[in-house]
Write a protein that holds these residues in place. Sequence first.
Motif, PDB file in Angstrom:
ATOM      1  N   GLN A  42       0.817  -1.213   0.000  1.00  0.00           N
ATOM      2  CA  GLN A  42       0.000   0.000   0.000  1.00  0.00           C
ATOM      3  C   GLN A  42       0.857   1.272   0.000  1.00  0.00           C
ATOM      4  O   GLN A  42       0.375   2.348   0.322  1.00  0.00           O
ATOM      5  CB  GLN A  42      -0.913   0.013   1.241  1.00  0.00           C
ATOM      6  CG  GLN A  42      -1.836  -1.188   1.338  1.00  0.00           C
ATOM      7  CD  GLN A  42      -1.175  -2.365   2.052  1.00  0.00           C
ATOM      8  OE1 GLN A  42       0.029  -2.370   2.319  1.00  0.00           O
ATOM      9  NE2 GLN A  42      -1.973  -3.383   2.349  1.00  0.00           N
ATOM     10  N   ARG A  43       2.105   1.147  -0.365  1.00  0.00           N
ATOM     11  CA  ARG A  43       3.063   2.259  -0.390  1.00  0.00           C
ATOM     12  C   ARG A  43       3.378   2.797   1.002  1.00  0.00           C
ATOM     13  O   ARG A  43       3.855   3.899   1.158  1.00  0.00           O
ATOM     14  CB  ARG A  43       2.566   3.403  -1.287  1.00  0.00           C
ATOM     15  CG  ARG A  43       2.453   3.045  -2.762  1.00  0.00           C
ATOM     16  CD  ARG A  43       2.220   4.288  -3.609  1.00  0.00           C
ATOM     17  NE  ARG A  43       2.222   3.961  -5.035  1.00  0.00           N
ATOM     18  CZ  ARG A  43       1.131   3.659  -5.732  1.00  0.00           C
ATOM     19  NH1 ARG A  43      -0.040   3.628  -5.129  1.00  0.00           N
ATOM     20  NH2 ARG A  43       1.201   3.382  -7.022  1.00  0.00           N
ATOM     21  N   GLU A  44       3.098   1.997   2.038  1.00  0.00           N
ATOM     22  CA  GLU A  44       3.564   2.341   3.373  1.00  0.00           C
ATOM     23  C   GLU A  44       4.979   1.806   3.528  1.00  0.00           C
ATOM     24  O   GLU A  44       5.241   0.651   3.195  1.00  0.00           O
ATOM     25  CB  GLU A  44       2.655   1.733   4.445  1.00  0.00           C
ATOM     26  CG  GLU A  44       1.561   2.667   4.910  1.00  0.00           C
ATOM     27  CD  GLU A  44       1.177   2.393   6.357  1.00  0.00           C
ATOM     28  OE1 GLU A  44       1.989   1.847   7.122  1.00  0.00           O
ATOM     29  OE2 GLU A  44       0.044   2.725   6.722  1.00  0.00           O
ATOM     30  N   GLU A  45       5.847   2.637   4.045  1.00  0.00           N
ATOM     31  CA  GLU A  45       7.236   2.233   4.181  1.00  0.00           C
ATOM     32  C   GLU A  45       7.809   2.875   5.434  1.00  0.00           C
ATOM     33  O   GLU A  45       7.572   4.057   5.716  1.00  0.00           O
ATOM     34  CB  GLU A  45       8.030   2.670   2.948  1.00  0.00           C
ATOM     35  CG  GLU A  45       9.441   2.121   2.878  1.00  0.00           C
ATOM     36  CD  GLU A  45      10.104   2.412   1.536  1.00  0.00           C
ATOM     37  OE1 GLU A  45      11.293   2.045   1.388  1.00  0.00           O
ATOM     38  OE2 GLU A  45       9.453   3.004   0.648  1.00  0.00           O
ATOM     39  N   SER A  46       8.547   2.094   6.208  1.00  0.00           N
ATOM     40  CA  SER A  46       9.163   2.609   7.433  1.00  0.00           C
ATOM     41  C   SER A  46      10.628   2.213   7.478  1.00  0.00           C
ATOM     42  O   SER A  46      11.041   1.195   6.905  1.00  0.00           O
ATOM     43  CB  SER A  46       8.447   2.074   8.674  1.00  0.00           C
ATOM     44  OG  SER A  46       8.556   0.660   8.747  1.00  0.00           O
ATOM     45  N   PHE A  47      11.396   3.018   8.169  1.00  0.00           N
ATOM     46  CA  PHE A  47      12.813   2.737   8.395  1.00  0.00           C
ATOM     47  C   PHE A  47      13.118   3.172   9.821  1.00  0.00           C
ATOM     48  O   PHE A  47      12.968   4.349  10.165  1.00  0.00           O
ATOM     49  CB  PHE A  47      13.693   3.503   7.405  1.00  0.00           C
ATOM     50  CG  PHE A  47      15.116   3.025   7.372  1.00  0.00           C
ATOM     51  CD1 PHE A  47      15.497   2.018   6.492  1.00  0.00           C
ATOM     52  CD2 PHE A  47      16.076   3.550   8.228  1.00  0.00           C
ATOM     53  CE1 PHE A  47      16.815   1.557   6.455  1.00  0.00           C
ATOM     54  CE2 PHE A  47      17.379   3.095   8.204  1.00  0.00           C
ATOM     55  CZ  PHE A  47      17.751   2.093   7.306  1.00  0.00           C
ATOM     56  N   VAL A  48      13.483   2.210  10.665  1.00  0.00           N
ATOM     57  CA  VAL A  48      13.732   2.499  12.071  1.00  0.00           C
ATOM     58  C   VAL A  48      15.179   2.137  12.403  1.00  0.00           C
ATOM     59  O   VAL A  48      15.649   1.045  12.072  1.00  0.00           O
ATOM     60  CB  VAL A  48      12.771   1.721  12.992  1.00  0.00           C
ATOM     61  CG1 VAL A  48      12.965   2.151  14.449  1.00  0.00           C
ATOM     62  CG2 VAL A  48      11.323   1.952  12.567  1.00  0.00           C
TER      63      VAL A  48
END
Length: 629
Positions: free
Chosen positions: A542-548
């Motif tokens: 869904q074009r959700e993207e995270s970088f932690v």
Amino acid sequence: MGATPLEAGSRVSFKVWAPHCTRMSLIIEPFANPRRVEMNCDDDMIFTTILEGVPLGCRYMYLIKGIHRRPDPVSRWQPDGVHGPSAIVDPSAYMWGDAGWYGLTMKELIIYELHVGTFTQEGTFMAVIPLLSYLHEELGVTAIELMPVAEFPGRRGWGYDGVSLYAPHSGYGGPNGLKALVDACHRNGMAVVLDVVYNHLGPEGNYLRDFGPYFTDRYKTPWGEAINYDGQGSIGVRRYIIDNALYWITEYHIDAFRLDAIHGIFDESPVHILQELNNAVQAQAKRLGRTVLIIAESDLNDARAATAVGEGGYGLAGQWNEDFHHAVHARLTGERNGYYMDFGALDDVAHALSHGFVYEGQYSMFRGRPHGASARHIPGESFVVFAQNHDQVGNRPKGERLVTLIPFEAVKLAAALVLWSPYVPLLFMGEEYGEPAPFQYFTSFFDKTLAEAVRQGRMEGFARVAWTGEVPDPQDPATFERSRLNLELRTEPVHRQLLDFYRELIRLRKIHTCLGIVERKRQIVSTLAGNGTLCLHRTLPQREESFVVFHFGGESRKTIIPIPWGPWITVLDSAAKEWGGPGGYMSSGEALESSGMLELAASPYQVLGLLRDPAVSAEQPDKSAERIA
């Protein structure tokens, strides 16, 4: 089984399975001269009788061999404790107000484990109810998990020495208190997980052996006699345990179970008791129109618990992941005694995030043998993870919580690892605001010989794993009092900052799918060699993207971090002053443009959470598959 009112009035059926008895009498005790009635026995060794004129609340016992008075094995209430008579309870008398509640799925769970006796100053079911709005609305958890509530000796105990498995502890408020708490949870939109102990019974007040073949010496457990699930006469024992689970979900509307230490449940039957239990629970849940979950605890890293029956497993909804805890704890505390000797590397944390278990069959120094099996086929929502729980805190000699063992910034890092993991998170009561009080092991046995044996056993156990120092006396009331929460602390400045941090982690997890449970194939976990930094990158269709970024170092250092191209937005920086940190790298909501590298002046134990800028990503083609590839 048990004492069951048949209709409005005072007509009661009494029924007990007792193959060890040749005759049995029922003793009714509301009168100066107790009433004694001989019971009839059928071919299945079930003794029964039906009596008129028996009021609710009336006390009764079974007389075995004309000598021994024993409480009902299926007692709904033990108002005078484990050695006293049972009391008659009408299961239909409570007026429930939770119509329309259907339970929660594993993906919806954010669990808060609590011990009823020490969670509040009153130590009762009813005293928990006013705090539900705090837990659900303010903190954001969706379920409470109650440590065992079955009647145990005395007023102080963890509950794992329960002996009346059907009777909610009288000191906590008995049947009506528990029903009121469950009802209030449901009306507040929260599920209730009940910790149940089906691997052993406590040693004091355990009268089951007088009735039937409930125990076996074919197997051994560290806590007492093993339950007879596969020997002669085990059909009645299996029914006793399965009926117990059905009782909790039917009469008490319980939503889920946590099965204690299933590595102490031994069964060589063609259909394992765990599979049969789950089948029965799911059938009853379907009849009730509700979701009911079974979650197992095991230290074997045995993936069968949450593996589908068709694939050789027991089909349970989930299981605790102890390896996740051990990896995080050992890395942050530096402890290497006991089972922590197998952990400590940052790669262990990365492996737990990527694959579930750390030990998947490799050699364990602590055990001196290969340990575990792969659980990579098990979805993330089937694992429950934690940085603290009753076992990992309370089974330390002094019961220290994480906040007293590691720096404040490291506590926040541990919280972020749990709450932003791809698994079901569990918090232990008080950790959300940094409760400094220990949670120690406490008992209130009446049997002094047993009490001394428990004292000695704990000291010997700690000595074997090289833990030193004075071990608090479990029988001392002060040990219990030290373990009470001081919930008022959550309003004080530093505690409030930590509470706000936990609340923000939960809020972000709920609104951003990529910060919670995702398919592990849609995340990349990487570590930067030599600088103690772990990166967690997730991309969803869904074009959700995270970088932690999780910086495990105890000192500040400049770090160059490979990060996907394009625009990002900061959603959380644990170093920000609003969370009690030294000062953040970026403000919440601040935009960042990446050209493939992020130069971060990382502060000790810093967590930096970034999300793909939704305004920009909406204009870009969906490249999630490419990035994952």
